[in-house]
Scaffold this motif. Structure first.
Motif, PDB file in Angstrom:
ATOM      1  N   CYS A  21      11.691   2.933 -10.504  1.00  0.00           N
ATOM      2  CA  CYS A  21      10.364   3.063  -9.904  1.00  0.00           C
ATOM      3  C   CYS A  21      10.214   2.164  -8.668  1.00  0.00           C
ATOM      4  CB  CYS A  21       9.306   2.716 -10.941  1.00  0.00           C
ATOM      5  SG  CYS A  21       7.624   2.769 -10.312  1.00  0.00           S
ATOM      6  N   ILE A  22      10.521   0.913  -8.816  1.00  0.00           N
ATOM      7  CA  ILE A  22      10.304  -0.067  -7.749  1.00  0.00           C
ATOM      8  C   ILE A  22      11.243   0.145  -6.568  1.00  0.00           C
ATOM      9  CG2 ILE A  22      10.345  -2.547  -7.181  1.00  0.00           C
ATOM     10  CD1 ILE A  22       7.997  -1.726  -8.969  1.00  0.00           C
ATOM     11  N   GLU A 100      11.312  -8.251  -8.203  1.00  0.00           N
ATOM     12  CA  GLU A 100      10.146  -9.141  -8.263  1.00  0.00           C
ATOM     13  C   GLU A 100       9.462  -9.250  -6.912  1.00  0.00           C
ATOM     14  OE1 GLU A 100      11.895 -12.703  -9.898  1.00  0.00           O
ATOM     15  OE2 GLU A 100      11.393 -12.109 -11.952  1.00  0.00           O
ATOM     16  N   GLY A 101      10.226  -9.330  -5.837  1.00  0.00           N
ATOM     17  CA  GLY A 101       9.662  -9.396  -4.489  1.00  0.00           C
ATOM     18  C   GLY A 101       8.883  -8.140  -4.144  1.00  0.00           C
ATOM     19  N   ASN A 102       9.441  -6.980  -4.501  1.00  0.00           N
ATOM     20  CA  ASN A 102       8.742  -5.717  -4.236  1.00  0.00           C
ATOM     21  C   ASN A 102       7.464  -5.607  -5.058  1.00  0.00           C
ATOM     22  OD1 ASN A 102      10.596  -4.875  -2.359  1.00  0.00           O
ATOM     23  ND2 ASN A 102      11.642  -3.454  -3.702  1.00  0.00           N
ATOM     24  N   ILE A 103       7.509  -6.065  -6.291  1.00  0.00           N
ATOM     25  CA  ILE A 103       6.304  -6.053  -7.135  1.00  0.00           C
ATOM     26  C   ILE A 103       5.238  -6.966  -6.533  1.00  0.00           C
ATOM     27  CG2 ILE A 103       5.345  -6.768  -9.377  1.00  0.00           C
ATOM     28  CD1 ILE A 103       8.030  -5.781 -10.606  1.00  0.00           C
ATOM     29  N   ASP A 104       5.630  -8.161  -6.100  1.00  0.00           N
ATOM     30  CA  ASP A 104       4.684  -9.090  -5.478  1.00  0.00           C
ATOM     31  C   ASP A 104       4.070  -8.499  -4.216  1.00  0.00           C
ATOM     32  OD1 ASP A 104       5.178 -10.956  -7.471  1.00  0.00           O
ATOM     33  OD2 ASP A 104       6.557 -12.165  -6.254  1.00  0.00           O
ATOM     34  N   TRP A 106       3.774  -5.304  -3.426  1.00  0.00           N
ATOM     35  CA  TRP A 106       2.894  -4.204  -3.817  1.00  0.00           C
ATOM     36  C   TRP A 106       1.576  -4.747  -4.355  1.00  0.00           C
ATOM     37  CZ3 TRP A 106       0.698  -2.774  -8.491  1.00  0.00           C
ATOM     38  CH2 TRP A 106       0.094  -1.514  -8.521  1.00  0.00           C
ATOM     39  N   TYR A 107       1.644  -5.737  -5.224  1.00  0.00           N
ATOM     40  CA  TYR A 107       0.443  -6.323  -5.818  1.00  0.00           C
ATOM     41  C   TYR A 107      -0.474  -6.888  -4.728  1.00  0.00           C
ATOM     42  CZ  TYR A 107      -2.632  -9.529  -8.261  1.00  0.00           C
ATOM     43  OH  TYR A 107      -3.743 -10.192  -8.714  1.00  0.00           O
ATOM     44  N   ASN A 108       0.084  -7.647  -3.800  1.00  0.00           N
ATOM     45  CA  ASN A 108      -0.714  -8.247  -2.721  1.00  0.00           C
ATOM     46  C   ASN A 108      -1.369  -7.176  -1.849  1.00  0.00           C
ATOM     47  OD1 ASN A 108      -0.203 -10.887  -3.552  1.00  0.00           O
ATOM     48  ND2 ASN A 108       1.667 -11.008  -2.344  1.00  0.00           N
ATOM     49  N   LYS A 109      -0.626  -6.121  -1.571  1.00  0.00           N
ATOM     50  CA  LYS A 109      -1.182  -5.037  -0.763  1.00  0.00           C
ATOM     51  C   LYS A 109      -2.321  -4.339  -1.511  1.00  0.00           C
ATOM     52  CE  LYS A 109       0.154  -1.074   1.972  1.00  0.00           C
ATOM     53  NZ  LYS A 109       1.256  -0.310   2.531  1.00  0.00           N
ATOM     54  N   MET A 110      -2.125  -4.045  -2.764  1.00  0.00           N
ATOM     55  CA  MET A 110      -3.156  -3.379  -3.567  1.00  0.00           C
ATOM     56  C   MET A 110      -4.384  -4.272  -3.735  1.00  0.00           C
ATOM     57  SD  MET A 110      -2.061  -0.392  -4.130  1.00  0.00           S
ATOM     58  CE  MET A 110      -1.074  -0.448  -2.642  1.00  0.00           C
ATOM     59  N   LYS A 111      -4.175  -5.556  -3.916  1.00  0.00           N
ATOM     60  CA  LYS A 111      -5.275  -6.509  -4.079  1.00  0.00           C
ATOM     61  C   LYS A 111      -6.134  -6.531  -2.809  1.00  0.00           C
ATOM     62  CE  LYS A 111      -6.727  -9.833  -6.853  1.00  0.00           C
ATOM     63  NZ  LYS A 111      -7.517  -9.524  -8.001  1.00  0.00           N
ATOM     64  N   LYS A 112      -5.476  -6.496  -1.644  1.00  0.00           N
ATOM     65  CA  LYS A 112      -6.179  -6.484  -0.365  1.00  0.00           C
ATOM     66  C   LYS A 112      -7.021  -5.219  -0.216  1.00  0.00           C
ATOM     67  CE  LYS A 112      -3.978  -8.820   3.360  1.00  0.00           C
ATOM     68  NZ  LYS A 112      -2.983  -8.794   4.419  1.00  0.00           N
TER      69      LYS A 112
END
Length: 123
Positions: A21-22, A100-104, A106-112
């Motif tokens: 997935c990632i 882990e970097g890709n998850i981070d 993605w998370y930061n982008k979605m949070k924004k």
């Protein structure tokens, strides 16, 4: 494969699923990566034999793995003339860092994006 985040949260995922997935890989790509990690560097032909697939199928997986950064190839010279490519997998610890970097990211982008969803969704 799940089609939504809630489905993913409720699901029972394995490492292969997350890596696919990632990193946007297929099952055959993950299988090829595992073989390279366990058996070491090899040609597309050798990989195809181990995976019981055509060399062209192994080569496509290797291309996908190179694009994702999990595999690199080295040119080997044949003494009688000519050359061939040997493919080597990135160590699993580096795979972990990439995921882990890709998850981070993605998370930061979605949070924004989510920070303004109440205003943006009504436009």
């Amino acid at each position: 494969m799940p089609r939504s985040i809630p489905e993913m949260i409720r699901g029972n995922f394995k490492c292969d699923d997350i890596a696919k997935c990632i990193l946007g890989l297929k099952t055959i790509d993950i299988d090829a990566y595992k073989v390279l990690v366990i058996k070491g560097p090899m040609t597309a032909e050798s990989l195809g034999e181990i995976l019981t697939r055509e060399r062209s199928t192994a080569y496509r997986s290797l291309q996908n793995l190179m694009t994702s950064g999990l595999v690199h190839r080295e040119t080997k010279t044949i003494t009688e003339g000519g050359y061939y490519y040997e493919y080597k997998a990135l160590e699993p610890a580096k795979l972990k860092e990439m995921v882990e970097g890709n998850i981070d990211d993605w998370y930061n982008k979605m949070k924004k994006i989510a920070a303004n969803i109440d205003k943006e969704i009504m436009k």
